[in-house]
Scaffold this motif. Structure first.
Motif, PDB file in Angstrom:
ATOM      1  N   GLU A   1      52.744  45.358  36.556  1.00 34.07           N
ATOM      2  CA  GLU A   1      51.768  45.647  35.524  1.00 34.07           C
ATOM      3  C   GLU A   1      51.129  46.808  35.815  1.00 34.07           C
ATOM      4  O   GLU A   1      51.043  47.460  36.822  1.00 34.07           O
ATOM      5  CB  GLU A   1      50.671  44.519  35.554  1.00 34.07           C
ATOM      6  N   SER A   2      50.438  47.715  34.936  1.00 35.43           N
ATOM      7  CA  SER A   2      49.707  48.704  35.167  1.00 35.43           C
ATOM      8  C   SER A   2      48.542  48.803  33.880  1.00 35.43           C
ATOM      9  O   SER A   2      48.434  47.906  32.892  1.00 35.43           O
ATOM     10  CB  SER A   2      50.650  50.111  34.841  1.00 35.43           C
ATOM     11  N   GLY A   3      47.554  49.613  34.328  1.00 34.31           N
ATOM     12  CA  GLY A   3      46.622  49.759  33.170  1.00 34.31           C
ATOM     13  C   GLY A   3      45.260  48.918  33.643  1.00 34.31           C
ATOM     14  O   GLY A   3      44.282  49.270  32.761  1.00 34.31           O
ATOM     15  N   GLY A   4      45.053  48.367  34.409  1.00 38.06           N
ATOM     16  CA  GLY A   4      43.664  47.608  34.888  1.00 38.06           C
ATOM     17  C   GLY A   4      42.615  48.749  35.171  1.00 38.06           C
ATOM     18  O   GLY A   4      43.036  49.812  35.713  1.00 38.06           O
ATOM     19  N   GLY A   5      41.553  48.272  35.341  1.00 34.95           N
ATOM     20  CA  GLY A   5      40.348  49.262  35.765  1.00 34.95           C
ATOM     21  C   GLY A   5      38.822  48.644  35.507  1.00 34.95           C
ATOM     22  O   GLY A   5      39.080  47.488  35.185  1.00 34.95           O
ATOM     23  N   LEU A   6      38.102  49.549  35.509  1.00 34.40           N
ATOM     24  CA  LEU A   6      36.636  49.247  35.204  1.00 34.40           C
ATOM     25  C   LEU A   6      36.374  49.552  33.943  1.00 34.40           C
ATOM     26  O   LEU A   6      36.575  50.801  33.698  1.00 34.40           O
ATOM     27  CB  LEU A   6      35.787  49.701  36.309  1.00 34.40           C
ATOM     28  N   VAL A   7      35.859  48.858  33.011  1.00 35.49           N
ATOM     29  CA  VAL A   7      35.497  49.227  31.582  1.00 35.49           C
ATOM     30  C   VAL A   7      34.183  48.705  31.281  1.00 35.49           C
ATOM     31  O   VAL A   7      33.772  47.718  31.925  1.00 35.49           O
ATOM     32  CB  VAL A   7      36.419  48.758  30.803  1.00 35.49           C
ATOM     33  N   GLN A   8      33.289  49.247  30.493  1.00 37.27           N
ATOM     34  CA  GLN A   8      31.839  48.793  30.078  1.00 37.27           C
ATOM     35  C   GLN A   8      31.984  47.722  29.105  1.00 37.27           C
ATOM     36  O   GLN A   8      32.793  47.736  28.402  1.00 37.27           O
ATOM     37  CB  GLN A   8      31.058  50.101  29.587  1.00 37.27           C
ATOM     38  N   PRO A   9      31.157  46.851  29.035  1.00 38.48           N
ATOM     39  CA  PRO A   9      31.270  45.909  27.972  1.00 38.48           C
ATOM     40  C   PRO A   9      31.237  46.626  26.632  1.00 38.48           C
ATOM     41  O   PRO A   9      30.582  47.566  26.405  1.00 38.48           O
ATOM     42  CB  PRO A   9      29.957  45.264  28.075  1.00 38.48           C
ATOM     43  N   GLY A  10      31.993  45.953  25.802  1.00 40.51           N
ATOM     44  CA  GLY A  10      32.093  46.343  24.316  1.00 40.51           C
ATOM     45  C   GLY A  10      33.359  47.514  24.449  1.00 40.51           C
ATOM     46  O   GLY A  10      33.791  47.925  23.293  1.00 40.51           O
ATOM     47  N   GLY A  11      33.920  47.914  25.568  1.00 42.89           N
ATOM     48  CA  GLY A  11      34.988  48.874  25.511  1.00 42.89           C
ATOM     49  C   GLY A  11      36.400  48.087  25.495  1.00 42.89           C
ATOM     50  O   GLY A  11      36.622  47.122  25.269  1.00 42.89           O
ATOM     51  N   SER A  12      37.341  49.073  25.506  1.00 38.75           N
ATOM     52  CA  SER A  12      38.640  48.881  25.154  1.00 38.75           C
ATOM     53  C   SER A  12      39.452  49.058  26.503  1.00 38.75           C
ATOM     54  O   SER A  12      39.397  49.986  27.258  1.00 38.75           O
ATOM     55  CB  SER A  12      39.336  49.410  24.009  1.00 38.75           C
ATOM     56  N   LEU A  13      40.729  48.415  26.657  1.00 33.15           N
ATOM     57  CA  LEU A  13      41.735  48.876  27.899  1.00 33.15           C
ATOM     58  C   LEU A  13      43.266  48.338  27.431  1.00 33.15           C
ATOM     59  O   LEU A  13      43.099  47.134  26.742  1.00 33.15           O
ATOM     60  CB  LEU A  13      41.199  47.996  29.061  1.00 33.15           C
ATOM     61  N   GLN A  14      44.222  48.885  27.799  1.00 40.94           N
ATOM     62  CA  GLN A  14      45.581  48.333  27.326  1.00 40.94           C
ATOM     63  C   GLN A  14      45.843  48.214  28.811  1.00 40.94           C
ATOM     64  O   GLN A  14      46.090  49.315  29.692  1.00 40.94           O
ATOM     65  CB  GLN A  14      46.129  49.431  26.496  1.00 40.94           C
ATOM     66  N   LEU A  15      46.845  47.024  28.820  1.00 34.97           N
ATOM     67  CA  LEU A  15      47.586  46.767  30.002  1.00 34.97           C
ATOM     68  C   LEU A  15      49.093  46.940  29.538  1.00 34.97           C
ATOM     69  O   LEU A  15      49.405  46.471  28.493  1.00 34.97           O
ATOM     70  CB  LEU A  15      47.283  45.383  30.437  1.00 34.97           C
ATOM     71  N   SER A  16      50.082  47.331  30.457  1.00 31.76           N
ATOM     72  CA  SER A  16      51.136  47.493  30.117  1.00 31.76           C
ATOM     73  C   SER A  16      52.169  46.322  31.315  1.00 31.76           C
ATOM     74  O   SER A  16      51.823  46.332  32.370  1.00 31.76           O
ATOM     75  CB  SER A  16      51.848  48.609  30.442  1.00 31.76           C
ATOM     76  N   CYS A  17      53.032  45.925  30.856  1.00 32.63           N
ATOM     77  CA  CYS A  17      53.882  45.247  31.772  1.00 32.63           C
ATOM     78  C   CYS A  17      55.432  45.567  31.624  1.00 32.63           C
ATOM     79  O   CYS A  17      56.055  45.456  30.421  1.00 32.63           O
ATOM     80  CB  CYS A  17      54.058  43.772  31.769  1.00 32.63           C
ATOM     81  N   SER A  18      56.242  46.222  32.522  1.00 40.10           N
ATOM     82  CA  SER A  18      57.557  46.762  32.563  1.00 40.10           C
ATOM     83  C   SER A  18      58.394  45.851  33.421  1.00 40.10           C
ATOM     84  O   SER A  18      58.136  45.711  34.490  1.00 40.10           O
ATOM     85  CB  SER A  18      57.431  48.305  33.227  1.00 40.10           C
ATOM     86  N   ALA A  19      59.344  45.229  32.682  1.00 43.78           N
ATOM     87  CA  ALA A  19      60.518  44.481  33.322  1.00 43.78           C
ATOM     88  C   ALA A  19      61.757  45.198  33.871  1.00 43.78           C
ATOM     89  O   ALA A  19      62.050  45.919  32.963  1.00 43.78           O
ATOM     90  CB  ALA A  19      60.932  43.213  32.400  1.00 43.78           C
TER      91      ALA A  19
END
Length: 122
Positions: A6-24
């Motif tokens: 997995e990649s893409g995690g982190g800290l984000v403010q409420p109401g925000g957006s984030l995308q995670l990826s999973c590469s197999a």
């Protein structure tokens, strides 16, 4: 040997957006499902959503309408686009897949990534 990263995690403010990826990677023959789970502190791991063979997606009620699962099959990669994030979405997010490998094409097994932290906080 199959590996999910997995990649893409982190800290984000409420109401925000984030995308995670999973590469197999590895000796993958075919996928049945590509899933996302999460585990909040002190809670059990819960299923978030998935994309299945044919492209249909499914979601837990707590994220439906806010999260979107998609996949790039050519890259053996799937994504979790998270929007309208809330503090209750804070968790370690895990990708998982049910798949067959080239050495056992009729045997479906479940594999897990190592997890990535998502923190929703102001």
């Amino acid at each position: 040997q199959v590996q999910l990263v997995e990649s893409g995690g982190g800290l984000v403010q409420p109401g925000g957006s984030l995308q995670l990826s999973c590469s197999a990677s590895g000796n993958i023959y075919s996928f049945t499902t590509m899933d996302w789970y999460r585990q909040a502190p002190g809670k059990e791991r819960e299923w978030v959503g998935n994309i299945v063979t044919g492209g249909a997606t499914n979601y837990d009620g707590s994220v439906k309408g806010r999260f979107t699962v998609s996949a790039d099959n050519a890259k053996n990669t799937w994504y979790l686009q998270m929007g309208s994030l809330e503090p209750d979405d804070t968790a370690v997010y895990y990708c998982s897949a049910i798949l067959a490998t080239t050495d056992a094409v009729r045997l479906l097994r479940k594999y897990w990534g190592q997890g990535t932290q998502v923190t929703v906080s102001s």
